[in-house]
Write an enzyme that holds these catalytic residues in place. Structure first.
Site, PDB file in Angstrom:
ATOM      1  N   THR A 119       0.816  -1.227   0.000  1.00 47.11           N
ATOM      2  CA  THR A 119       0.000   0.000   0.000  1.00 47.11           C
ATOM      3  C   THR A 119       0.845   1.272   0.000  1.00 47.11           C
ATOM      4  OG1 THR A 119      -0.175  -0.345   2.388  1.00 47.11           O
ATOM      5  CG2 THR A 119      -2.091  -0.960   1.036  1.00 47.11           C
ATOM      6  N   ASN A 120       2.021   1.212   0.620  1.00 46.25           N
ATOM      7  CA  ASN A 120       2.946   2.361   0.652  1.00 46.25           C
ATOM      8  C   ASN A 120       4.347   1.865   0.282  1.00 46.25           C
ATOM      9  OD1 ASN A 120       0.984   4.325   1.883  1.00 46.25           O
ATOM     10  ND2 ASN A 120       1.089   2.852   3.551  1.00 46.25           N
ATOM     11  N   GLY A 200       0.714  -6.617   6.913  1.00 49.95           N
ATOM     12  CA  GLY A 200      -0.446  -7.319   7.469  1.00 49.95           C
ATOM     13  C   GLY A 200      -0.144  -7.892   8.841  1.00 49.95           C
ATOM     14  N   GLY A 218       0.393  -3.035  14.003  1.00 52.95           N
ATOM     15  CA  GLY A 218      -0.825  -3.817  13.819  1.00 52.95           C
ATOM     16  C   GLY A 218      -1.795  -3.085  12.907  1.00 52.95           C
ATOM     17  N   CYS A 251      -3.023   3.134   6.969  1.00 56.37           N
ATOM     18  CA  CYS A 251      -3.682   2.372   8.039  1.00 56.37           C
ATOM     19  C   CYS A 251      -4.327   3.262   9.094  1.00 56.37           C
ATOM     20  CB  CYS A 251      -2.704   1.401   8.692  1.00 56.37           C
ATOM     21  SG  CYS A 251      -1.239   2.200   9.382  1.00 56.37           S
ATOM     22  N   LEU A 419       3.620   3.131  12.610  1.00 56.25           N
ATOM     23  CA  LEU A 419       2.879   3.638  13.765  1.00 56.25           C
ATOM     24  C   LEU A 419       2.656   2.513  14.773  1.00 56.25           C
ATOM     25  CD1 LEU A 419       0.152   5.703  11.820  1.00 56.25           C
ATOM     26  CD2 LEU A 419       2.537   6.324  12.317  1.00 56.25           C
TER      27      LEU A 419
END
Length: 494
Positions: A119-120, A200, A218, A251, A419
């Site tokens: 995604t990134n 994930g 997470g 996320c 994060l």
């Protein structure tokens, strides 16, 4: 046989990359602050020069998100990050406490393993490369197979930029033949000292079970509560800006909107005005089935897609200019698919009676796959902020877009694409990860209290006490005297 050969080559490549990075890092560990600063400046410069081409490559390869937003992410992961970490002391003496006579010295961790999400894929590689070098560590990336080309290119650019500015060769590496065996090999090989896992939940759990320190992230399942005192127009604008940013692939993006009954109609109207489309129950069910596979695992074909693409995929007609699809939900869990994380342009929509019910719902949503990550609240009531500060998350984002707020773009939080979710989310840190998480701190401590005399006198006293008869108090002596006097008086009377 072909797969077997590929796996062997993949594992061997991984071993080579780890060994090369280890040799390079041993040299980098001797660099001073000026040398490291020169290297990082060049990495930032090259990242900026290639921000557009990397963004194009990422969208072209994965199909996720939007080019213009990925350009910003590449910029944020380099220039914005650099401005924030520039003053950080990560080399030599970083603290000298004259009062307590303690000196702290920063030491690098060693070689890092960086797990990169699809995604990134370029911004995360840039960000991890820069924070690794800032703390004098080497890093080897394990890219997501569906984002191999763009992650490889980002890693190559970062390594070449570092080497051109004086860094040892192979200080930044990337697996070109990704496989589960290669990832496991890198996780467990002796050369790797720490794992930074972004991806994930299964991958993050694997990182923590590798038997070495790991910093993992997470999943997020961010509830956005629009409280009754909120500026509705501004709140909806922030949520829309966040959820449409790179088509919801961050996320920290909002996953559910929670509103009170007293303002439900106003909020819904504002969402419609700003490009939100409220699906019918039938349409919500159709989209939910399309979004998820194997229960509530996201369908990769729907990640980071526009509202139009999602609607077209299930044959729903939506107004032109629709940016986000919203589906009403009556509960949380298996029967309510939109109560799970959706890294795309779809939001769950909930109506509650009051803030207490909103509290309960937020906790249920977080426990449904986002505990420890982030929560968004829109309110003008400071007391309400403090009530929601009790929720099981480590980022309470107030009156801001959650995606941009969580990564530190619209808030004062540390700029980061990793994060931490703390122990509540199964993570070793609750922070936005920075170079300070990638150093060991050595301490020189001088004696400031003389215990030799105290210990000697105490020991002597203890020995003397143990060798002498039990001490007799003045009161006990007087009692004995009084008894003798009384006895003599009785005898004299006889």
């Amino acid at each position: 046989m072909e797969n077997f050969d590929y796996d062997l080559q993949s594992v061997q490549e991984t071993r080579n990359l780890a060994r090369q990075a280890k040799l390079a890092q041993a040299q980098l560990a001797k660099f001073n602050g000026e040398q490291i600063e020169k290297i990082i400046r060049n990495m930032v410069k090259v990242a900026e020069e290639n921000a557009v081409s990397l963004a194009n490559l990422a969208v072209e390869e994965t199909g996720f998100g939007k080019v213009e937003d990925k350009i910003f992410k590449n910029h944020f992961a380099s220039t914005e990050l650099y401005e924030f970490i520039k003053p950080m002391q990560t080399i030599g003496v970083i603290k000298d406490d004259k009062v307590n006579k303690i000196m702290e010295i920063a030491e690098p961790v060693g070689v890092l393993m960086g797990i990169i999400p699809s995604t990134n894929p370029t911004s995360t590689a840039i960000y991890k490369s820069i924070i690794a070098i800032k703390s004098r560590n080497g890093i080897v990336f394990s890219p997501h197979p569906s984002a191999l080309k763009c992650t490889m290119q980002a890693a190559r650019l970062m390594n070449d930029a570092a080497v051109a500015a004086g860094a040892p060769a192979n200080i930044i590496g990337c697996i070109s033949k990704p496989s589960m065996n290669a990832t496991n090999e890198l996780m467990k090989c002796d050369e790797v000292a720490m794992i930074i896992a972004t991806g994930g939940s299964a991958m993050v759990k694997a990182a923590y079970s590798a038997g070495k320190p790991a910093l993992g992230v997470g999943p997020g399942n961010v509830p956005a509560y629009i409280e009754r005192t909120a500026n509705i127009t501004k709140a909806v604008k922030n949520i829309m800006a966040s959820k449409t940013f790179d088509n919801g692939t961050i996320c920290a993006s909002e996953q559910s909107v929670i509103v009170e009954e007293c303002m439900r109609d106003q909020v819904m109207e504002e969402f419609r005005r700003q490009g939100g489309y409220f699906m019918t129950p039938v349409e919500t069910n159709q989209v939910s089935k399309k979004l998820f596979v194997r229960g509530h695992a996201m369908n990769a074909k729907m990640v980071g897609r526009s509202a139009a693409v999602i609607a077209d995929s299930v044959g729903i007609a939506i107004p032109p200019g629709t940016k986000v699809l919203l589906g009403e939900q009556q509960g949380v869990g298996e029967e309510y698919p939109l109560s799970y994380e959706k890294l795309t342009t779809v939001l769950a929509f909930y109506t509650v009676k009051d803030w207490q019910e909103a509290c309960d719902l937020c906790i249920k949503l977080l426990n449904n796959g986002g505990v420890g990550h982030s929560l968004s609240i829109h309110t003008e009531n400071q007391e309400m902020v403090m009530k929601f500060a009790e929720k099981p998350v480590f980022r309470i984002l107030v009156n801001t877009a959650s995606s941009q707020g969580g990564v530190g773009a619209s808030t004062g939080l540390s700029p980061s694409f990793t994060l931490g979710c703390g122990t509540w989310g199964g993570s070793a840190t609750s922070d936005n990860v920075t170079p300070m998480h990638l150093i060991n701190i050595k301490r020189i401590a001088y004696g400031i209290k003389d215990f030799t005399e105290n210990t000697t006198s105490c020991s002597s006293a203890c020995v003397a006490q143990s060798n002498s008869p039990a001490a007799i108090s003045d009161d006990q002596i007087m009692n004995v005297v009084n008894e003798v006097i009384l006895l003599l008086k009785k005898r004299g009377g006889n």
